[in-house]
Design an enzyme around this catalytic site. Structure first.
Site, PDB file in Angstrom:
ATOM      1  N   ASN A  36       9.351 -16.756  43.730  1.00  0.00           N
ATOM      2  CA  ASN A  36      10.174 -17.402  42.697  1.00  0.00           C
ATOM      3  C   ASN A  36       9.893 -16.667  41.389  1.00  0.00           C
ATOM      4  OD1 ASN A  36      12.041 -19.488  41.871  1.00  0.00           O
ATOM      5  ND2 ASN A  36      10.343 -20.432  40.789  1.00  0.00           N
ATOM      6  N   LYS A  37      10.534 -17.090  40.338  1.00  0.00           N
ATOM      7  CA  LYS A  37      10.442 -16.423  39.031  1.00  0.00           C
ATOM      8  C   LYS A  37       9.004 -16.133  38.625  1.00  0.00           C
ATOM      9  CE  LYS A  37      13.122 -15.264  37.063  1.00  0.00           C
ATOM     10  NZ  LYS A  37      13.543 -13.859  37.244  1.00  0.00           N
ATOM     11  N   ARG A  55      20.880  -7.247  43.701  1.00  0.00           N
ATOM     12  CA  ARG A  55      19.548  -7.806  43.383  1.00  0.00           C
ATOM     13  C   ARG A  55      18.764  -7.933  44.695  1.00  0.00           C
ATOM     14  NH1 ARG A  55      19.037 -12.585  39.265  1.00  0.00           N
ATOM     15  NH2 ARG A  55      17.025 -11.559  39.000  1.00  0.00           N
ATOM     16  N   ASP A  93      13.378 -18.043  45.487  1.00  0.00           N
ATOM     17  CA  ASP A  93      14.337 -16.954  45.753  1.00  0.00           C
ATOM     18  C   ASP A  93      14.265 -16.479  47.188  1.00  0.00           C
ATOM     19  OD1 ASP A  93      13.927 -16.840  42.685  1.00  0.00           O
ATOM     20  OD2 ASP A  93      15.801 -15.805  43.164  1.00  0.00           O
ATOM     21  N   ARG A 150      23.332 -16.137  38.171  1.00  0.00           N
ATOM     22  CA  ARG A 150      21.956 -15.883  38.621  1.00  0.00           C
ATOM     23  C   ARG A 150      21.428 -17.159  39.267  1.00  0.00           C
ATOM     24  NH1 ARG A 150      20.060 -19.913  36.510  1.00  0.00           N
ATOM     25  NH2 ARG A 150      18.002 -19.171  37.081  1.00  0.00           N
ATOM     26  N   GLY A 151      20.231 -17.041  39.890  1.00  0.00           N
ATOM     27  CA  GLY A 151      19.702 -18.166  40.670  1.00  0.00           C
ATOM     28  C   GLY A 151      20.125 -17.948  42.116  1.00  0.00           C
TER      29      GLY A 151
HETATM   30  O1  MRU Z   1      16.198 -14.030  37.865  1.00  0.00           O
HETATM   31  P1  MRU Z   1      16.864 -15.351  38.147  1.00  0.00           P
HETATM   32  O2  MRU Z   1      17.230 -16.103  36.910  1.00  0.00           O
HETATM   33  O3  MRU Z   1      18.021 -15.200  39.113  1.00  0.00           O
HETATM   34  O4  MRU Z   1      15.730 -16.186  38.888  1.00  0.00           O
HETATM   35  C1  MRU Z   1      16.008 -17.495  39.290  1.00  0.00           C
HETATM   36  C2  MRU Z   1      14.847 -18.187  39.887  1.00  0.00           C
HETATM   37  O5  MRU Z   1      13.772 -17.656  40.001  1.00  0.00           O
HETATM   38  C3  MRU Z   1      15.105 -19.553  40.446  1.00  0.00           C
HETATM   39  O6  MRU Z   1      13.976 -20.353  40.329  1.00  0.00           O
HETATM   40  C4  MRU Z   1      15.480 -19.429  41.926  1.00  0.00           C
HETATM   41  O7  MRU Z   1      16.506 -18.495  42.104  1.00  0.00           O
HETATM   42  C5  MRU Z   1      15.887 -20.729  42.509  1.00  0.00           C
HETATM   43  S1  MRU Z   1      17.453 -21.239  41.927  1.00  0.00           S
HETATM   44  C6  MRU Z   1      17.854 -22.709  42.661  1.00  0.00           C
END
Ligand code: MRU
Length: 352
Positions: free
Chosen positions: A253-254, A93, A243, A50-51
Site C-alpha cells: 500500500n502507499k 502503473r 494496492d 488513482r487508487g
Molecule cells: O498512488 P495512489 O494514490 O494510486 O495510491 C493509492 C493507495 O495506496 C491506496 O491506499 C490503494 O490504492 C487502495 S485504494 C482503495
C-alpha cells in the site's frame, strides 16, 4: 444524518468516460472526458485517476475505448490489436494489481465472446460497466464487514487511515473509507484521523476532502505524528487500503503504511487492511515479489512550485511499501474479515 458518499470518480456517460481530475482536488473540482484509450492510459499514468480499484475500472473502460477504435471486422486481427491496447494500459502503473486483473478480464471476455467484431465491442462495454457497478457494491460490503470487525467498545471509535482508500480510489464509497463511512452511519465513529501522506498528499488533499463532503469529523496529521497520537491514546484502530496483497497476506500500500503498521503493533492498536478480492494476487507467494513503483523525484524535492532541498542531494521515491502479514489483524474483503493466513481460502472465488 447518515453519510453516504456521492463521489463517483470514474463512470460511463453517453459515449465516453468521465473522471474526476484528482490532481486538482481539493482546490477545484474538475471532470475530464475520456474518449480514447491512449488518453485513458495517460490519465492513469498522471494520476488523474488513482487508487487500485479505480485504476482497474478505468483500465476496463480503456480496453473498451481501444476496442472501439479498431477498424477491422476480422476477429483474429481484432484480438491481436486488442492485445496491443492491453500492453499500453499495462505499462501505466506497476503496483496496483487491479489494473492487470481488469485488463485480463476484458481480454478474456473478448476471446470468449462468439459473434461479430461489433458484437464483441458491445459486450466489452457491458463488461466494463459491470466491473464499475460491481466495485461500488463490493465497497459497500467491505464497509459492512469492516464495521463488524472493528474493536468492540462502548465508546465511539477514533480511526486513523493513510493515503486515500476512499470513494475517489474506487468506483465509489471506498474500501478503508468504506469502513469509516459504515462506522459513521452506524454512529460508531467519533473521528477520522488522516495522515497527510507525503509526498503526494493524498490524505490531505483527497481523504480530508471526502470526509468534509460527508460531514465526517476529520483531523489531519502529518505522517510523523501517528506514533505520538497513539501513545497519547487518541487512536483506537487503523484501517488502510491495498494496492496488491500476496497470497500470504503481505500487503503493498502507499509508502508509509509499513511504518504505521509497526507503530500500531508497538501500541497494541489493531491494524486492518480493507480491499476487494481483485486486489489479491494469488500468483505471488509473498510480498517480496510485488513490484514497487518508483516515481519522479520532483515529488520529493519540490513542494508546489518551491524546491525544498539543496542542489547536490540525491533522491529515492518509492510510491509503495509492503506490510508483512504478521502486522495485520485482519484483511477485510467483500467476503468478510479474515486473518491473513486464511486468505488463500478465497482463491477459488476470484473471477478473472
Ligand atoms: O498512488 P495512489 O494514490 O494510486 O495510491 C493509492 C493507495 O495506496 C491506496 O491506499 C490503494 O490504492 C487502495 S485504494 C482503495
Amino acid at each position: 444524518m447518515a453519510a453516504f458518499s456521492q463521489v463517483f470518480p470514474v463512470y460511463w456517460y453517453e459515449d465516453h468516460v468521465r473522471l474526476i481530475d484528482q490532481n486538482h482536488l481539493p482546490t477545484s473540482y474538475e471532470v475530464v472526458e475520456i474518449s480514447r484509450s491512449d488518453d485513458m492510459a495517460t490519465a492513469i499514468k498522471t494520476m488523474i485517476v488513482r487508487g487500485a480499484p479505480a485504476i482497474g475500472v478505468a483500465a476496463a473502460y480503456g480496453m473498451y475505448l481501444g476496442a472501439r477504435e479498431i477498424q477491422t471486422t476480422e476477429r483474429d486481427q481484432f484480438l491481436t490489436q486488442l492485445e496491443q491496447i492491453a500492453k499500453k494500459l499495462r505499462e501505466t502503473r506497476p503496483t496496483a494489481v487491479n489494473l492487470f486483473w481488469a485488463i485480463d478480464r476484458m481480454l478474456k471476455t473478448a476471446r470468449q465472446t462468439v459473434g461479430s467484431v461489433s458484437y464483441i465491442k458491445e459486450v466489452l462495454l457491458q463488461a466494463a460497466q459491470k466491473i464499475n457497478a460491481d466495485d461500488i457494491a463490493t465497497c459497500e460490503a467491505i464497509g459492512e464487514y469492516g464495521l463488524k470487525a472493528l474493536p468492540e467498545s462502548p465508546e465511539k471509535l477514533r480511526i486513523l487511515t493513510h493515503c486515500n482508500a476512499g470513494a475517489l480510489a474506487t468506483a465509489g464509497y471506498g474500501t478503508a473509507l468504506g469502513v469509516v463511512r459504515s462506522a459513521w452511519r452506524a454512529n460508531r465513529l467519533e473521528r477520522l484521523y488522516a495522515d497527510e501522506t507525503r509526498p503526494r498528499l493524498q490524505g490531505a488533499k483527497l481523504t480530508a476532502w471526502e470526509a468534509v463532503q460527508d460531514g465526517i469529523p476529520v483531523t489531519l496529521i502529518t505522517d510523523s505524528m501517528a506514533a505520538h497520537c497513539m501513545k497519547r491514546g487518541m487512536i483506537d484502530a487503523v484501517v488502510v487500503g491495498a494496492d496488491r496483497i500476496a497470497a500470504n497476506g503481505d500487503t503493498a500500500n502507499k509508502i508509509g503504511t509499513y511504518s504505521l503498521a509497526l507503530v500500531s503493533k508497538a501500541h497494541n492498536i489493531p491494524f486492518f487492511v480493507a480491499a476487494p478480492l481483485s486486489t489479491i494476487d494469488f500468483k505471488l507467494d509473498t510480498g517480496a515479489q510485488i513490484p514497487i513503483e518508483e516515481r519522479d523525484p520532483v515529488e520529493i524535492y519540490q513542494i508546489g512550485q518551491t524546491v525544498v532541498c539543496p542542489a547536490g542531494a540525491e533522491f529515492y521515491n518509492p510510491a509503495f511499501d509492503v506490510t508483512p502479514a504478521e502486522l495485520i489483524q485482519a484483511i477485510i474483503t467483500e467476503y468478510g474479515a479474515m486473518r491473513p493466513a486464511e486468505l488463500i481460502q478465497l482463491q477459488t472465488k476470484q473471477v478473472v
